[in-house]
Design a protein around this motif. Structure first.
Motif: not given
Length: 383
Positions: A222-238
């Motif tokens: 049921g936790a699908g759709g968390e698109f914002g947590h795909l690794p499309f961003g800056d690898r230096t940012l936590r």
């Protein structure tokens, strides 16, 4: 499958819900019912206080027809929208149109205080509508797994029990707000008519869902759709979610503040709205970078999910509009070559800030319009 007693009734109620203001004649035509059958079914539904009929506007000669609407004493559902900055409590009848009864900004980010305030509003609504309340649905700005909030990183929450927002003896549904907004847009908004619709929204971070034939693709838990947590961003940012390189912090107000060399805003959404209004070169450049990240990420989702249409909610449309060229270039460059000639249309969401409330009401009503639930309502009415 519904028994003959309820099959026609459920179909008529579903048409009333799908097409508010529809006439009995139009429903009969769409369902292939004779005039006599439609008359019998609607009479039964009036007797059960499930719908009412009022004369339709005259349309030339012929026997006047009637408009179908929820009965003023019929079932309702309560919908709660638990957002980053505030909460809202609404009620909806069988047409699924939520009416906000109560709302307030969070006086504190402490979950107990937030739930106590919103819970009081739910209890007031229940006291007002009594046994007519047949379901409660909560749209939460949080990751929801197996119907439970397991993390709300934007609010600084871990697992939180939302059962204080329920009503004793009434089914409680809990879902992610972006998922519910996507359901509403796919059924009744900018994605209506598409069999496969992708919804992407920007608030504090990025959320959304893929909706297929009116139902969200939820995944195994049921936790699908968390698109914002795909690794499309800056690898230096936590990310506050705990992962590295999330898409979330490269698109919203946190990204804009970082590009402008300013401290992280306490309210990223309000901050983003303010920056989007600015015309100075630094703000324009910051917006362009965020728009590029948004366009590139949506392209990745299109490549992977193959939607017919993409609906954009929250701050996504104004962000795109403020940097049209940067967004378009990033979106096109991110698409696989075969998709570029005919990419899916990108449409601004039609339901605005009320989309999650519409979605919450819709999913609660899905459970109301069943044989079991309607039989229970008939027993309650003594019919």
């Amino acid at each position: 499958m519904a028994t003959p007693r309820w099959h026609g009734a459920i179909a008529v109620l579903a048409e009333m819900r799908r097409s508010p203001g529809t006439t009995r004649a139009a429903v009969a035509q769409r369902l292939g019912l004779s005039s006599g059958s439609a008359t019998d079914i609607t009479a039964r539904l009036r007797e059960l206080a499930l719908l009412t009929e009022t004369p339709a506007a005259a349309a030339g000669r012929g026997r006047p027809t009637t408009v179908l609407a929820p009965h003023p004493e019929g079932p309702v559902v309560i919908a709660v929208d638990l957002r980053y900055e505030d909460w809202r409590c609404a009620v909806a009848g069988l047409d699924g149109r939520p009416v906000v009864l109560d709302a307030a900004p969070h006086a504190s980010r402490d979950p107990e205080q937030v739930l106590e305030a919103a819970g009081r509003a739910v209890r007031r609504a229940h006291a007002r509508y009594g046994d007519r309340v047949r379901g409660v649905a909560v749209a939460a700005a949080a990751t929801v797994q197996h119907g439970r909030v397991v993390q709300a990183s934007s609010l600084g929450w871990g697992p939180v029990d939302l059962t204080p927002l329920g009503v004793p003896g009434v089914p409680l549904r809990i879902d992610n707000d972006a998922t519910l907004a996507g359901v509403a847009e796919a059924r009744d908004g900018a994605g209506a008519g598409a069999g496969t619709a992708l919804h992407v929204t920007v608030e504090v971070g990025v959320g959304g869902t893929l909706v297929v034939d009116g139902q969200p693709v939820r995944g195994a838990t049921g936790a699908g759709g968390e698109f914002g947590h795909l690794p499309f961003g800056d690898r230096t940012l936590r990310c506050p979610c705990g992962a590295l390189g999330c898409w979330d912090p490269t698109v919203d107000g946190r990204a804009l503040a970082r590009h402008l060399g300013e401290p992280p805003p306490s309210d990223p959404r309000t901050y983003a709205v303010a920056v989007l209004r600015r015309t100075d070169p630094a703000a324009v450049a910051a917006v362009a970078r965020a728009a590029q990240s948004l366009g590139r990420g949506i392209a990745g989702l299109v490549n992977g999910l193959d939607p017919e249409v993409v609906t954009l909610g929250g701050l996504a449309p104004p962000l795109r509009a403020a940097a049209t060229g940067a967004f378009a270039e990033a979106f096109t460059d991110g698409l696989m070559t075969f998709r570029r000639a005919a990419p899916p249309p990108l449409r601004p969401a039609a339901l605005g800030d009320d989309a999650a409330l519409h979605g919450a009401a819709a999913t609660a009503l899905d459970a109301v319009l069943t044989e079991e639930s309607l039989s229970a309502w008939a027993r309650l009415r003594g019919v």
